[in-house]
Design an enzyme around this catalytic site. Structure first.
Site, PDB file in Angstrom:
ATOM      1  CG  ASP A  53      35.922  54.099  34.628  1.00  0.00           C
ATOM      2  OD1 ASP A  53      36.239  53.870  35.805  1.00  0.00           O
ATOM      3  OD2 ASP A  53      36.626  53.774  33.658  1.00  0.00           O
TER       4      ASP A  53
ATOM      5  CG  HIS B 119      39.662  51.615  33.929  1.00  0.00           C
ATOM      6  ND1 HIS B 119      38.533  52.031  34.607  1.00  0.00           N
ATOM      7  CD2 HIS B 119      40.210  50.632  34.684  1.00  0.00           C
ATOM      8  CE1 HIS B 119      38.411  51.338  35.711  1.00  0.00           C
ATOM      9  NE2 HIS B 119      39.416  50.467  35.796  1.00  0.00           N
TER      10      HIS B 119
HETATM   11  P1  NAD Z   1      41.565  37.949  41.365  1.00  0.00           P
HETATM   12  O1  NAD Z   1      42.949  37.759  41.840  1.00  0.00           O
HETATM   13  O2  NAD Z   1      40.463  37.725  42.337  1.00  0.00           O
HETATM   14  O3  NAD Z   1      41.273  36.992  40.122  1.00  0.00           O
HETATM   15  C1  NAD Z   1      42.127  36.907  39.035  1.00  0.00           C
HETATM   16  C2  NAD Z   1      42.067  35.505  38.476  1.00  0.00           C
HETATM   17  O4  NAD Z   1      42.955  35.436  37.375  1.00  0.00           O
HETATM   18  C3  NAD Z   1      42.521  34.424  39.482  1.00  0.00           C
HETATM   19  O5  NAD Z   1      41.522  33.428  39.609  1.00  0.00           O
HETATM   20  C4  NAD Z   1      43.783  33.863  38.864  1.00  0.00           C
HETATM   21  O6  NAD Z   1      43.984  32.480  39.115  1.00  0.00           O
HETATM   22  C5  NAD Z   1      43.523  34.135  37.394  1.00  0.00           C
HETATM   23  N1  NAD Z   1      44.730  34.078  36.571  1.00  0.00           N
HETATM   24  C6  NAD Z   1      45.985  34.501  36.862  1.00  0.00           C
HETATM   25  N2  NAD Z   1      46.820  34.222  35.848  1.00  0.00           N
HETATM   26  C7  NAD Z   1      46.070  33.625  34.890  1.00  0.00           C
HETATM   27  C8  NAD Z   1      46.370  33.099  33.614  1.00  0.00           C
HETATM   28  N3  NAD Z   1      47.599  33.135  33.099  1.00  0.00           N
HETATM   29  N4  NAD Z   1      45.357  32.539  32.916  1.00  0.00           N
HETATM   30  C9  NAD Z   1      44.104  32.497  33.413  1.00  0.00           C
HETATM   31  N5  NAD Z   1      43.758  32.984  34.619  1.00  0.00           N
HETATM   32  C10 NAD Z   1      44.747  33.529  35.344  1.00  0.00           C
HETATM   33  O7  NAD Z   1      41.451  39.402  40.733  1.00  0.00           O
HETATM   34  P2  NAD Z   1      40.124  40.224  40.356  1.00  0.00           P
HETATM   35  O8  NAD Z   1      39.704  41.024  41.519  1.00  0.00           O
HETATM   36  O9  NAD Z   1      39.158  39.281  39.715  1.00  0.00           O
HETATM   37  O10 NAD Z   1      40.711  41.255  39.274  1.00  0.00           O
HETATM   38  C11 NAD Z   1      41.189  40.798  38.038  1.00  0.00           C
HETATM   39  C12 NAD Z   1      41.738  41.950  37.202  1.00  0.00           C
HETATM   40  O11 NAD Z   1      40.685  42.861  36.844  1.00  0.00           O
HETATM   41  C13 NAD Z   1      42.781  42.813  37.925  1.00  0.00           C
HETATM   42  O12 NAD Z   1      43.826  43.119  37.041  1.00  0.00           O
HETATM   43  C14 NAD Z   1      42.005  44.066  38.287  1.00  0.00           C
HETATM   44  O13 NAD Z   1      42.842  45.183  38.448  1.00  0.00           O
HETATM   45  C15 NAD Z   1      41.116  44.196  37.093  1.00  0.00           C
HETATM   46  N6  NAD Z   1      39.942  45.056  37.261  1.00  0.00           N
HETATM   47  C16 NAD Z   1      39.580  45.841  36.209  1.00  0.00           C
HETATM   48  C17 NAD Z   1      38.465  46.650  36.293  1.00  0.00           C
HETATM   49  C18 NAD Z   1      38.041  47.494  35.126  1.00  0.00           C
HETATM   50  O14 NAD Z   1      37.233  48.413  35.309  1.00  0.00           O
HETATM   51  N7  NAD Z   1      38.497  47.239  33.920  1.00  0.00           N
HETATM   52  C19 NAD Z   1      37.709  46.676  37.476  1.00  0.00           C
HETATM   53  C20 NAD Z   1      38.106  45.868  38.539  1.00  0.00           C
HETATM   54  C21 NAD Z   1      39.228  45.057  38.414  1.00  0.00           C
HETATM   55  C1  LMR Z   2      38.378  49.788  39.459  1.00  0.00           C
HETATM   56  O1  LMR Z   2      38.232  50.838  38.841  1.00  0.00           O
HETATM   57  O2  LMR Z   2      37.691  49.504  40.453  1.00  0.00           O
HETATM   58  C2  LMR Z   2      39.371  48.788  38.941  1.00  0.00           C
HETATM   59  O3  LMR Z   2      40.146  49.300  37.915  1.00  0.00           O
HETATM   60  C3  LMR Z   2      40.173  48.157  40.021  1.00  0.00           C
HETATM   61  C4  LMR Z   2      41.145  49.085  40.672  1.00  0.00           C
HETATM   62  O4  LMR Z   2      42.333  48.758  40.713  1.00  0.00           O
HETATM   63  O5  LMR Z   2      40.736  50.129  41.189  1.00  0.00           O
END
Ligand code: NAD
Ligand code: LMR
Length: 330
Positions: free
Chosen positions: A151, A179
């Site tokens: 953010d 967030h």
């Molecule tokens: P993705 O699906 O590409 O990757 C997630 C990974 O987690 C996969 O490789 C999956 O196998 C693994 N996984 C699932 N269950 C698991 C477990 N029990 N133990 C270990 N690994 C496990 O998803 P992504 O795009 O990498 O996003 C991941 C998370 O981050 C989502 O929840 C997304 O919303 C979040 N996110 C947060 C922010 C933020 O600003 N905080 C920003 C973007 C995404």
């Molecule tokens: C973001 O802000 O990009 C992440 O929290 C992923 C989402 O779900 O938007």
């Protein structure tokens, strides 16, 4: 010597985040854990001629224990991402138990590690992590962080035309609250160096920071949410935590923390009525050394944003706490 573990290392965020950590001279050992593909990701990264010794772990053969034992910092991007039409709260059903179980592993195998939660909904997954650590009697609020750096990165980028900086990251813009949508509150009035957002552009700019995640979700059209910018943001925050732990002073970052457990946090908890909140935090050898209250002297418009934020955030936090205190039937 710093050991970093990435849980969810094979995913869209996990892979580029692991790449950045692998190339950082601050990391000596890099442990990659996921339910799939970590041997391949680790083998690939291990050919890079940098410091970190990199190993991949799967659940079998005590993989989580092996990945976590001795870890100084654990970053968690495990869990499902959004698709168009979903809110971050829609991810709770699946991601809440993923985060709960991974944090149980941290409580058991590396209770003193810094824990950086990326998995959404952050507004709830961080309270879940806190409750799990409390139940295991190892909760140190100074060591648990919800990563809200994306953010901040968005605020820096989207205001470049007004800040006039060639490198937008040189402006510090506090983004506070949570967030998710309206819980994300950019405080442009507190930016340093100061700049002016034209009145007729203000509302759209705030909305863009609050709903920037939707832009990426829509553009990816079903293939997930922000991964590359998140890996950058997660790495930026992890580096700050590691540098501060090694004694570097003056590092201040917005991050989502348990206020009553951090010096200065009680005052912010009282002002917001919330136990968890993203605020400017001074980082030090033991993690969050001090929560800085920057809510004083905000503009009338920012006060309105904060009101909407606290209303939404309250429910998200309660939902996370309740998930551990009153677990749903299996
Ligand atoms: P993705 O699906 O590409 O990757 C997630 C990974 O987690 C996969 O490789 C999956 O196998 C693994 N996984 C699932 N269950 C698991 C477990 N029990 N133990 C270990 N690994 C496990 O998803 P992504 O795009 O990498 O996003 C991941 C998370 O981050 C989502 O929840 C997304 O919303 C979040 N996110 C947060 C922010 C933020 O600003 N905080 C920003 C973007 C995404
Ligand atoms: C973001 O802000 O990009 C992440 O929290 C992923 C989402 O779900 O938007």
């Amino acid at each position: 010597m710093v050991k970093a573990a990435v849980l969810g290392a094979s995913g869209g965020i996990g892979q580029p985040l692991s790449l950045l950590l692998k190339t950082s001279p601050l990391v000596d050992t890099l442990a990659l854990y996921d339910v799939v593909n970590t041997p391949g990701v680790a083998a690939d990264l291990s050919h890079i001629s940098s410091v970190a010794k990199t190993t991949g772990y799967l659940p079998e053969n005590d993989g989580l224990k092996e990945a976590l034992t001795g870890a100084d910092i654990v970053v968690i991007p495990a869990g499902i991402p959004r698709k168009p039409g979903m809110t971050r709260d829609d991810l709770f059903k699946i991601n809440a138990s993923i985060v709960r179980d991974l944090v149980k592993g941290i409580a058991e195998h590396c209770p003193k590690a810094f824990v950086l939660i990326i998995s959404n909904p952050v507004n709830s997954t961080v309270p879940i992590a806190a409750e799990v650590l409390k139940e295991a009697n190892v909760f140190d609020p100074k060591r648990l962080f919800g990563v809200t750096t994306l953010d901040v990165v968005r605020a820096e980028t989207f205001t470049q035309e007004f800040s006039g900086q060639k490198d937008p990251s040189t402006v510090q813009i506090p983004v506070v609250g949570g967030h998710s949508g309206e819980t994300i509150v950019p405080l442009f009035s507190k930016a340093t160096p100061a700049f002016q957002v034209p009145e007729d552009k203000y509302e759209a700019l705030v909305k863009r920071v609050q709903f920037g995640g939707d832009e990426v979700v829509t553009a990816k059209n079903g293939a997930g949410s922000a991964t590359l910018s998140m890996a950058y943001a997660g790495f930026r925050f992890a580096v700050s935590v590691i540098k501060a732990s090694k004694g570097e002073t003056g590092i201040v970052e917005p991050t989502f923390v348990y206020l009553p457990g951090v010096i200065g946090g009680a005052e912010i908890a009282e002002a917001t009525g919330l136990e968890f909140f993203s605020t400017l935090v001074e980082l030090g050898k033991n993690g969050a050394e001090k929560a800085i209250n920057i809510l004083e002297g905000v503009t009338e418009k920012e006060k309105q944003l904060l009101k909407a934020c606290t209303e939404g955030l309250k429910g998200n936090i309660e939902k996370g706490v309740d998930f551990i205190k009153n677990p749903p039937p299996k």
